[in-house]
Write a protein that holds these residues in place. Structure first.
Motif, short mmCIF file in Angstrom:
data_model
loop_
_atom_site.label_atom_id
_atom_site.label_comp_id
_atom_site.label_asym_id
_atom_site.label_seq_id
_atom_site.Cartn_x
_atom_site.Cartn_y
_atom_site.Cartn_z
N GLY A 1 -54.43 -31.11 20.07
CA GLY A 1 -53.20 -30.87 21.18
C GLY A 1 -53.14 -32.23 22.05
O GLY A 1 -53.44 -33.11 21.60
N SER A 2 -52.85 -31.94 23.35
CA SER A 2 -52.75 -33.04 24.10
C SER A 2 -53.88 -33.95 24.53
O SER A 2 -53.72 -35.21 24.65
N ARG A 3 -54.87 -33.39 24.36
CA ARG A 3 -56.09 -34.09 24.76
C ARG A 3 -56.46 -35.12 23.59
O ARG A 3 -56.90 -36.24 23.87
N GLY A 4 -56.11 -34.64 22.46
CA GLY A 4 -56.55 -35.67 21.28
C GLY A 4 -55.31 -36.68 21.31
O GLY A 4 -55.78 -37.83 21.04
N GLN A 5 -54.06 -36.37 21.70
CA GLN A 5 -53.04 -37.27 21.40
C GLN A 5 -53.19 -38.27 22.76
O GLN A 5 -52.91 -39.45 22.37
N SER A 6 -53.82 -37.72 24.00
CA SER A 6 -54.12 -38.59 24.93
C SER A 6 -55.07 -39.71 24.51
O SER A 6 -55.06 -40.96 24.82
N TRP A 7 -56.27 -39.10 23.68
CA TRP A 7 -57.28 -39.98 23.52
C TRP A 7 -56.83 -41.15 22.66
O TRP A 7 -57.12 -42.52 22.49
#
Length: 302
Positions: free
Chosen positions: A23-29
């Motif tokens: 989700g957003s954490r992976g995309q942010s990384w």
């Protein structure tokens, strides 16, 4: 070797972690991978130096993220070898493939990347049936729901004499890069979230292998030999080298505090001010440098 579809099997215990990083954490990384790799570059270099891969070997990078370490392994093993990166997160794997495309590595030297759960996947199938001579992970193994099963599966994919080396964080109190900025922002975050719990050390998470005896014991009972750990205590640049403002932006938009700030935009300015004040004394002219401690754990496959 062209990327092929990985087996879809995910251990049920790892499903929450897959959902988290997809989700957003992976995309942010992925969006901030240059900053993350700048912060963690020294650990990738330590792993490659420890493993000393040579031309023609096969290498596996577990929890590869956007593939910084995998690319270094691919360059070392050359066109006659193979480097495979696996991660639970489809977002990370997409980012890893894009980074490899842009890396300048020749097509014959580029690594391959697959969405796969290293705890249960048929890992040699991702390498044309060939076992691995080198297996590594930069801060990926702490998230296994069943570390014993995971390292047994890695052992099953390793060639006789294979070398394993991974990096995991030591205790939070030895990592002020993590605790001090968080403490500076905490009063503002808790004004909307309530009291925040400390990072658990008895469940999958960044500090689940903070005690170096734990991963050594896991390796010894899961098919590995000569297991040992030593602690690296070099500092790191928070978000990589750069000005204070870059480190503040990295924290407010890419760290664990980012979702709270995004949901409560009025927090952004006071958190920025608090972080700027906290980080300023740690800027050494190159970047915001904090103390850090991580374990370098090694073993061999009998």
């Amino acid at each position: 070797m062209a990327d092929r579809a990985a087996p879809p099997t995910i251990d049920p215990g790892n499903a929450p972690m897959q959902e988290f990083w997809a989700g957003s954490r992976g995309q942010s990384w992925v969006r901030r991978s240059v900053a993350y790799d700048g912060q963690l570059r020294g650990y990738s270099e330590a792993l490659v130096a420890e493993l000393a891969p040579v031309a023609g070997e096969s290498a596996l990078d577990v929890g590869c993220g956007t593939g910084f370490t995998t690319r270094a392994l691919a360059a070392a093993v050359g066109a006659a070898g193979a480097a495979v990166g696996v991660d639970l997160s489809a977002a990370m794997i997409a980012g890893a493939r894009a980074a490899a495309d842009a890396s300048g590595l020749g097509r014959d030297h580029r690594p391959t990347f697959q969405v796969a759960d290293a705890q249960v996947a048929d890992l040699t199938a991702l390498n044309g049936g060939r076992p691995y001579d080198v297996i590594t992970s930069r801060f990926g193994v702490m998230f296994f729901s069943n570390p014993d099963a995971a390292f047994a599966n890695l052992a099953a994919a390793a060639a006789p004499g294979a070398r394993l080396a991974f990096i995991c964080w030591a205790a939070p109190d030895l990592n002020p890069w993590f605790t001090q900025p968080r403490a500076a922002a905490q009063p503002f975050l808790e004004s909307v979230t309530g009291p925040q719990k400390p990072e658990p050390t008895d469940a999958p998470g960044p500090f689940s292998m903070a005690d170096p005896d734990q991963p050594v014991a896991i390796l010894e009972r899961s098919g590995w030999a000569d297991a040992s750990a030593r602690t690296l205590t070099d500092g790191i640049y928070l978000g990589g080298p750069g000005p204070i403002g870059s480190a503040v932006e990295f924290l407010t938009s890419g760290s664990a505090m980012a979702p709270v700030i995004e949901a409560n935009p009025t927090l952004l300015q006071p958190v920025r001010e608090a972080l700027t004040e906290a980080l300023s004394p740690h800027h050494d002219g190159t970047g915001v440098r904090y103390g850090a401690a991580a374990h370098l754990v090694t073993a061999t496959r009998p």
